[in-house]
Design a protein around this motif. Sequence first.
Motif, PDB file in Angstrom:
ATOM      1  N   THR A  10       5.382   7.335   3.886  1.00  0.00           N
ATOM      2  CA  THR A  10       5.999   7.795   5.062  1.00  0.00           C
ATOM      3  C   THR A  10       6.858   6.629   5.509  1.00  0.00           C
ATOM      4  O   THR A  10       8.176   6.884   5.893  1.00  0.00           O
ATOM      5  CB  THR A  10       5.241   8.348   5.960  1.00  0.00           C
ATOM      6  OG1 THR A  10       4.316   9.437   5.582  1.00  0.00           O
ATOM      7  CG2 THR A  10       5.839   8.785   7.143  1.00  0.00           C
ATOM      8  N   CYS A  11       6.207   5.605   5.981  1.00  0.00           N
ATOM      9  CA  CYS A  11       6.975   4.517   6.436  1.00  0.00           C
ATOM     10  C   CYS A  11       8.270   4.145   5.302  1.00  0.00           C
ATOM     11  O   CYS A  11       9.300   3.844   6.147  1.00  0.00           O
ATOM     12  CB  CYS A  11       6.296   3.229   6.736  1.00  0.00           C
ATOM     13  SG  CYS A  11       6.659   1.911   7.431  1.00  0.00           S
ATOM     14  N   VAL A  38      11.003  -2.377  -0.473  1.00  0.00           N
ATOM     15  CA  VAL A  38       9.957  -2.192  -1.693  1.00  0.00           C
ATOM     16  C   VAL A  38       8.649  -2.393  -1.290  1.00  0.00           C
ATOM     17  O   VAL A  38       8.056  -2.655  -0.145  1.00  0.00           O
ATOM     18  CB  VAL A  38      10.117  -4.013  -2.442  1.00  0.00           C
ATOM     19  CG1 VAL A  38       9.477  -5.096  -1.637  1.00  0.00           C
ATOM     20  CG2 VAL A  38       9.340  -3.928  -3.588  1.00  0.00           C
ATOM     21  N   MET A  39       7.931  -1.423  -2.140  1.00  0.00           N
ATOM     22  CA  MET A  39       6.503  -0.979  -1.932  1.00  0.00           C
ATOM     23  C   MET A  39       5.429  -1.484  -2.930  1.00  0.00           C
ATOM     24  O   MET A  39       5.881  -1.619  -4.200  1.00  0.00           O
ATOM     25  CB  MET A  39       6.344   0.283  -2.097  1.00  0.00           C
ATOM     26  CG  MET A  39       4.822   0.917  -1.400  1.00  0.00           C
ATOM     27  SD  MET A  39       5.213   2.809  -0.963  1.00  0.00           S
ATOM     28  CE  MET A  39       6.299   2.840   0.442  1.00  0.00           C
ATOM     29  N   GLY A  92       0.687  -1.153  -0.037  1.00  0.00           N
ATOM     30  CA  GLY A  92       0.011  -0.018  -0.118  1.00  0.00           C
ATOM     31  C   GLY A  92       0.731   1.070   0.027  1.00  0.00           C
ATOM     32  O   GLY A  92       1.522   1.494   0.980  1.00  0.00           O
ATOM     33  N   ALA A  93       0.716   1.983  -0.897  1.00  0.00           N
ATOM     34  CA  ALA A  93       1.561   3.373  -1.234  1.00  0.00           C
ATOM     35  C   ALA A  93       0.484   4.440  -0.823  1.00  0.00           C
ATOM     36  O   ALA A  93       0.785   5.274  -1.664  1.00  0.00           O
ATOM     37  CB  ALA A  93       2.109   3.286  -2.689  1.00  0.00           C
ATOM     38  N   GLY A  94      -0.193   4.274   0.213  1.00  0.00           N
ATOM     39  CA  GLY A  94      -0.891   5.582   0.640  1.00  0.00           C
ATOM     40  C   GLY A  94       0.252   6.562   1.381  1.00  0.00           C
ATOM     41  O   GLY A  94       1.139   6.095   1.507  1.00  0.00           O
ATOM     42  N   ALA A 146      13.860   3.540   4.682  1.00  0.00           N
ATOM     43  CA  ALA A 146      15.029   3.969   3.588  1.00  0.00           C
ATOM     44  C   ALA A 146      16.096   4.761   4.075  1.00  0.00           C
ATOM     45  O   ALA A 146      17.273   4.567   3.904  1.00  0.00           O
ATOM     46  CB  ALA A 146      14.376   4.257   2.245  1.00  0.00           C
ATOM     47  N   LYS A 147      15.487   5.727   4.993  1.00  0.00           N
ATOM     48  CA  LYS A 147      16.489   6.789   5.458  1.00  0.00           C
ATOM     49  C   LYS A 147      17.359   6.257   6.403  1.00  0.00           C
ATOM     50  O   LYS A 147      18.621   6.462   6.584  1.00  0.00           O
ATOM     51  CB  LYS A 147      15.607   8.072   6.006  1.00  0.00           C
ATOM     52  CG  LYS A 147      16.474   9.236   6.385  1.00  0.00           C
ATOM     53  CD  LYS A 147      15.914  10.129   6.872  1.00  0.00           C
ATOM     54  CE  LYS A 147      16.524  11.367   7.311  1.00  0.00           C
ATOM     55  NZ  LYS A 147      17.306  12.013   6.591  1.00  0.00           N
TER      56      LYS A 147
END
Length: 129
Positions: free
Chosen positions: A17-18, A30-31, A10-12, A23-24
């Motif tokens: 944000t998650c 992977v999304m 889910g790329a809502g 990644a930071k």
Amino acid sequence: MPDKDVIIIGAGMAGLTCGCLLAKKGLRVVMIEKNQKVGGCCTSFEREGFSFDLSVQSIGECQKGGRIWRLLKTLNLSDQVRFIPLEPAREYHFPDQRVTQSSKLETHIENLSSLFPKERKELKRFTPF
């Protein structure tokens, strides 16, 4: 997917944000998104020449020091977004009264407390300040 540390479905707004925060921190993310566009409820679509927004009309806590501002600063995105202040955030009109919703959480809780004085203690209990 052995070359990934995290799979986000889910790329809502929450998934995006998650994913950015993970990644930071150096994780390989992977999304997976079922729709053609990312953004979930923060997206729009066009039909027959009309543009429709799905649900988000405003976002609070965007002022300097607010939750959204801090998140964007953490992600090094604060200089890429310009917020337009909206105060009050909303107005609700009833036959016998008008209720305003402040974009500032503390003010909003205070407004609700004045409308529902018996609930003041409980309203303040659910606030982060």
